[in-house]
Design a protein around this motif. Structure first.
Motif, PDB file in Angstrom:
ATOM      1  N   GLY A  30      -7.960 -10.336   6.835  1.00  0.00           N
ATOM      2  CA  GLY A  30      -8.459  -8.971   6.898  1.00  0.00           C
ATOM      3  C   GLY A  30      -7.448  -7.983   6.341  1.00  0.00           C
ATOM      4  N   GLN A  31      -6.179  -8.121   6.755  1.00  0.00           N
ATOM      5  CA  GLN A  31      -5.131  -7.236   6.249  1.00  0.00           C
ATOM      6  C   GLN A  31      -4.964  -7.362   4.741  1.00  0.00           C
ATOM      7  N   LEU A  32      -4.917  -8.603   4.268  1.00  0.00           N
ATOM      8  CA  LEU A  32      -4.718  -8.831   2.833  1.00  0.00           C
ATOM      9  C   LEU A  32      -5.901  -8.327   2.023  1.00  0.00           C
ATOM     10  N   THR A  33      -7.096  -8.500   2.532  1.00  0.00           N
ATOM     11  CA  THR A  33      -8.289  -8.029   1.833  1.00  0.00           C
ATOM     12  C   THR A  33      -8.302  -6.508   1.760  1.00  0.00           C
ATOM     13  N   MET A  34      -7.935  -5.857   2.856  1.00  0.00           N
ATOM     14  CA  MET A  34      -7.919  -4.387   2.838  1.00  0.00           C
ATOM     15  C   MET A  34      -6.802  -3.856   1.946  1.00  0.00           C
ATOM     16  N   LYS A  35      -5.662  -4.543   1.909  1.00  0.00           N
ATOM     17  CA  LYS A  35      -4.595  -4.150   0.977  1.00  0.00           C
ATOM     18  C   LYS A  35      -5.090  -4.277  -0.454  1.00  0.00           C
ATOM     19  N   TYR A  36      -5.769  -5.363  -0.756  1.00  0.00           N
ATOM     20  CA  TYR A  36      -6.336  -5.551  -2.095  1.00  0.00           C
ATOM     21  C   TYR A  36      -7.316  -4.426  -2.420  1.00  0.00           C
ATOM     22  N   ALA A  37      -8.155  -4.090  -1.456  1.00  0.00           N
ATOM     23  CA  ALA A  37      -9.145  -3.039  -1.671  1.00  0.00           C
ATOM     24  C   ALA A  37      -8.478  -1.707  -1.964  1.00  0.00           C
ATOM     25  N   MET A  38      -7.356  -1.442  -1.329  1.00  0.00           N
ATOM     26  CA  MET A  38      -6.720  -0.140  -1.471  1.00  0.00           C
ATOM     27  C   MET A  38      -5.643  -0.106  -2.553  1.00  0.00           C
ATOM     28  N   SER A  39      -5.345  -1.249  -3.160  1.00  0.00           N
ATOM     29  CA  SER A  39      -4.354  -1.269  -4.237  1.00  0.00           C
ATOM     30  C   SER A  39      -4.848  -0.431  -5.402  1.00  0.00           C
ATOM     31  N   GLY A  40      -4.025   0.484  -5.802  1.00  0.00           N
ATOM     32  CA  GLY A  40      -4.386   1.344  -6.920  1.00  0.00           C
ATOM     33  C   GLY A  40      -5.308   2.489  -6.558  1.00  0.00           C
TER      34      GLY A  40
END
Length: 118
Positions: free
Chosen positions: A17-27
């Protein structure tokens, strides 16, 4: 050990969940003028919902674990999130791994072995 399986899966799902949300918010640029616009910008990212779904599954498994194991035994295992996220963020997002981070991870793992044996 079988009773710990839902705990470990819950922790793994929370890290996803954390990694997916980080990916979503990258950039993502959240330099917007109002809180409502910030919320709208975050909620417009589909991968945020995937991350929330992982958290939901994690919470469900955590609740199952709470019915089987003492919280004081289970809760320290959440420190595995730090271990997983530290290495995964280095691999997936090219975040730096310092000597301090690695030493901290080693201390966490050592502490978990002590707790698991008690």
């Amino acid at each position: 050990m079988r009773a710990l399986l839902p705990v470990f899966v819950a922790i793994f799902m929370a890290s996803l969940g954390q990694l997916t949300m980080k990916y979503a918010m990258s950039g993502a640029s959240l330099a917007v003028s109002t809180p409502l616009e910030t919320i709208r910008a975050i909620l417009s990212k589909p991968m945020v919902y995937v991350g929330i779904m992982f958290y939901g599954v994690s919470s469900f498994l955590w609740l199952i674990s709470l019915s089987r194991l003492p919280l004081s035994y289970m809760y320290p295992f959440t420190a595995l999130l730090i271990v997983i996220i530290t290495f995964a963020s280095a691999l997936l997002f090219n975040e730096p791994l310092s000597v301090g981070k690695l030493a901290g991870v080693a201390l966490i793992i050592g502490g978990l072995f002590v707790i698991a044996r008690s």
